[in-house]
Design a protein around this motif. Structure first.
Motif, PDB file in Angstrom:
ATOM      1  N   MET A  79       1.274  -4.263   7.373  1.00  0.00           N
ATOM      2  CA  MET A  79       1.583  -2.915   6.913  1.00  0.00           C
ATOM      3  C   MET A  79       2.530  -2.209   7.883  1.00  0.00           C
ATOM      4  SD  MET A  79      -0.854   0.456   6.586  1.00  0.00           S
ATOM      5  CE  MET A  79      -1.968  -0.185   5.354  1.00  0.00           C
TER       6      MET A  79
ATOM      7  N   ARG B 217       2.950   1.280   8.611  1.00  0.00           N
ATOM      8  CA  ARG B 217       2.311   2.576   8.367  1.00  0.00           C
ATOM      9  C   ARG B 217       3.331   3.718   8.337  1.00  0.00           C
ATOM     10  NH1 ARG B 217      -3.011   5.307   9.257  1.00  0.00           N
ATOM     11  NH2 ARG B 217      -3.949   3.239   9.175  1.00  0.00           N
ATOM     12  N   GLU B 218       4.268   3.698   9.245  1.00  0.00           N
ATOM     13  CA  GLU B 218       5.271   4.771   9.290  1.00  0.00           C
ATOM     14  C   GLU B 218       6.110   4.792   8.015  1.00  0.00           C
ATOM     15  OE1 GLU B 218       7.646   4.604  12.788  1.00  0.00           O
ATOM     16  OE2 GLU B 218       5.969   4.974  14.161  1.00  0.00           O
TER      17      GLU B 218
ATOM     18  N   THR C 177      -3.278   9.070   4.899  1.00  0.00           N
ATOM     19  CA  THR C 177      -3.796   8.425   6.110  1.00  0.00           C
ATOM     20  C   THR C 177      -5.177   7.830   5.869  1.00  0.00           C
ATOM     21  OG1 THR C 177      -2.538   9.923   7.538  1.00  0.00           O
ATOM     22  CG2 THR C 177      -4.402   8.769   8.533  1.00  0.00           C
TER      23      THR C 177
ATOM     24  N   LEU D  41      -4.807   4.641   3.914  1.00  0.00           N
ATOM     25  CA  LEU D  41      -4.293   3.556   4.751  1.00  0.00           C
ATOM     26  C   LEU D  41      -5.366   3.032   5.699  1.00  0.00           C
ATOM     27  CD1 LEU D  41      -0.694   4.828   5.621  1.00  0.00           C
ATOM     28  CD2 LEU D  41      -1.446   3.368   3.739  1.00  0.00           C
ATOM     29  N   ASN D  42      -6.228   3.919   6.156  1.00  0.00           N
ATOM     30  CA  ASN D  42      -7.334   3.486   7.017  1.00  0.00           C
ATOM     31  C   ASN D  42      -8.274   2.547   6.270  1.00  0.00           C
ATOM     32  OD1 ASN D  42      -6.350   5.000   9.136  1.00  0.00           O
ATOM     33  ND2 ASN D  42      -7.719   6.738   8.786  1.00  0.00           N
TER      34      ASN D  42
ATOM     35  N   MET E 132       2.886  -1.394   2.332  1.00  0.00           N
ATOM     36  CA  MET E 132       1.463  -1.531   2.644  1.00  0.00           C
ATOM     37  C   MET E 132       1.093  -2.957   3.035  1.00  0.00           C
ATOM     38  SD  MET E 132      -0.540   0.922  -0.083  1.00  0.00           S
ATOM     39  CE  MET E 132       0.531   0.849  -1.510  1.00  0.00           C
TER      40      MET E 132
ATOM     41  N   GLU F  86      -6.660  -0.917   6.143  1.00  0.00           N
ATOM     42  CA  GLU F  86      -6.656  -1.626   7.422  1.00  0.00           C
ATOM     43  C   GLU F  86      -8.044  -1.817   8.018  1.00  0.00           C
ATOM     44  OE1 GLU F  86      -2.380  -0.977   9.484  1.00  0.00           O
ATOM     45  OE2 GLU F  86      -3.826   0.640   9.813  1.00  0.00           O
TER      46      GLU F  86
END
Length: 340
Positions: free
Chosen positions: A297, A299-300, A318, A321-322, A142, A325
């Motif tokens: 980060m 992400r994958e 997701t 994570l949004n 992350m 970011e």
């Protein structure tokens, strides 16, 4: 975990918005334990994936941390280093308690006593090497900063605050106060309503803050006297003296010039070296001038870890994570772009 002196500490209830824009040094092991004890099923068992691997700790890391960052907080996770020799007896005792609690939990489940099972489940929780490694992997993926302590995580976190690299230490343990951490925040990991064991009642858990200097001033104590209170009621490095709680300990240390004088007034003796315990708190073993490193980060990698490996819901991951970011409206850079 830690020393039970909470009854003496006057804290300030705060909203997370008070910490917006500030770097918070989080006692990583402590908050992982919070996730393990709070993110559990009705029978007390922690959250698990399809293979039976515990995932409560990494679930908390993702979802709670994303909420903290969304609130503008900049977390730095400080992990424990090797324990001191003084702590080994405490760790062994905790292992015995966990083993006994696990037996009681399984028995309660068989008997259909879910209330007892959940209570015992909290005591049976353990944080093993694999869980810590997974937490490292999750945080690194992350892009969140990690600091490895020389020994105790809360002491190292306190050092970051003393060096003004962080605003406060986030931990449930009052040991941070004994170590002289200037500002401590509690209940960062879990907030909301919590059911009291064996009662149809709930308490509201909110973030709270205290400043060590103010606490000492209010109690009219020196740092050493505060440490003596901890020693009387028990720390990670020594057993408590029976029949002495925080309030009695406070009275016992008032006006005293040495721990020997405190013991003499109580007509008690101890089987450890008091000066050795004092030194652990007055001059904790820490790394100085640690660099806080923040990365980008991946992400994958995060999705592969949470969704592919552990079966977490892709949409929820997701969304979290949004949040991490997302660019705060009141800053020109993302929540992760400035750490200090």
């Amino acid at each position: 975990m830690g020393t039970p002196i909470g009854d003496l500490i006057e804290t300030e209830k705060i909203d997370l918005s008070k910490l917006a824009g500030k770097t918070i040094a989080i006692d990583a092991h402590n908050i992982l334990y919070q996730f393990l004890t709070s993110i559990r099923g009705p029978d007390g068992r922690p959250l698990m994936n399809a293979e039976g691997d515990v995932t409560s700790h990494i679930a908390g890391l993702l979802y709670r941390t994303s909420n903290l960052i969304e609130a503008g907080i900049k977390p730095v996770f400080v992990f424990d280093g090797p324990p001191s020799a003084l702590k080994k007896a405490t760790l062994e005792k905790r292992r015995e308690i966990r083993t006994s609690a696990k037996v009681e939990m399984e028995k309660a489940i068989e008997e259909g006593d879910l209330e007892k099972a959940r209570s015992m489940g909290a005591r049976a929780i353990s944080l093993n090497k694999e869980m810590i490694e997974e937490a490292h992997l999750a945080l690194q993926s992350m892009g969140l900063p990690i600091v490895q302590a020389k020994q105790e995580g809360e002491a190292q976190a306190g050092e970051l605050v003393k060096e003004k690299k962080a605003y406060a230490v986030a931990t449930q343990d009052y040991d941070a106060l004994l170590c002289g951490a200037p500002i401590v925040v509690r209940n960062m990991g879990v907030t909301g309503k919590r059911k009291l064991p064996y009662r149809n009642a709930y308490v509201n858990v909110e973030p709270e803050l205290f400043e060590t200097e103010k606490v000492l001033h209010q109690l009219k104590l020196t740092q050493k006297q505060m440490i003596w209170i901890g020693m009387l009621v028990g720390t990670d490095f020594n057993e408590k003296i029976p029949m002495i709680g925080p309030k009695k300990a406070l009275k016992a240390v008032e006006g005293k010039k040495s721990f020997e004088e405190v013991l003499a007034g109580l007509k008690k003796t101890v089987d450890y070296n008091p000066e050795e315990i004092e030194e652990m708190f007055l001059h904790p073993v820490v790394f100085k001038d640690v660099e806080i490193k923040q990365t980008k980060m991946d992400r994958e990698k995060v999705i592969a870890f949470y969704c592919d490996k552990h079966g977490f819901d892709h949409v929820r991951v997701t969304n979290a994570l949004n949040k991490i970011e997302k660019k705060p409206e009141d800053e020109k850079q993302t929540a992760l772009s400035k750490w200090g």
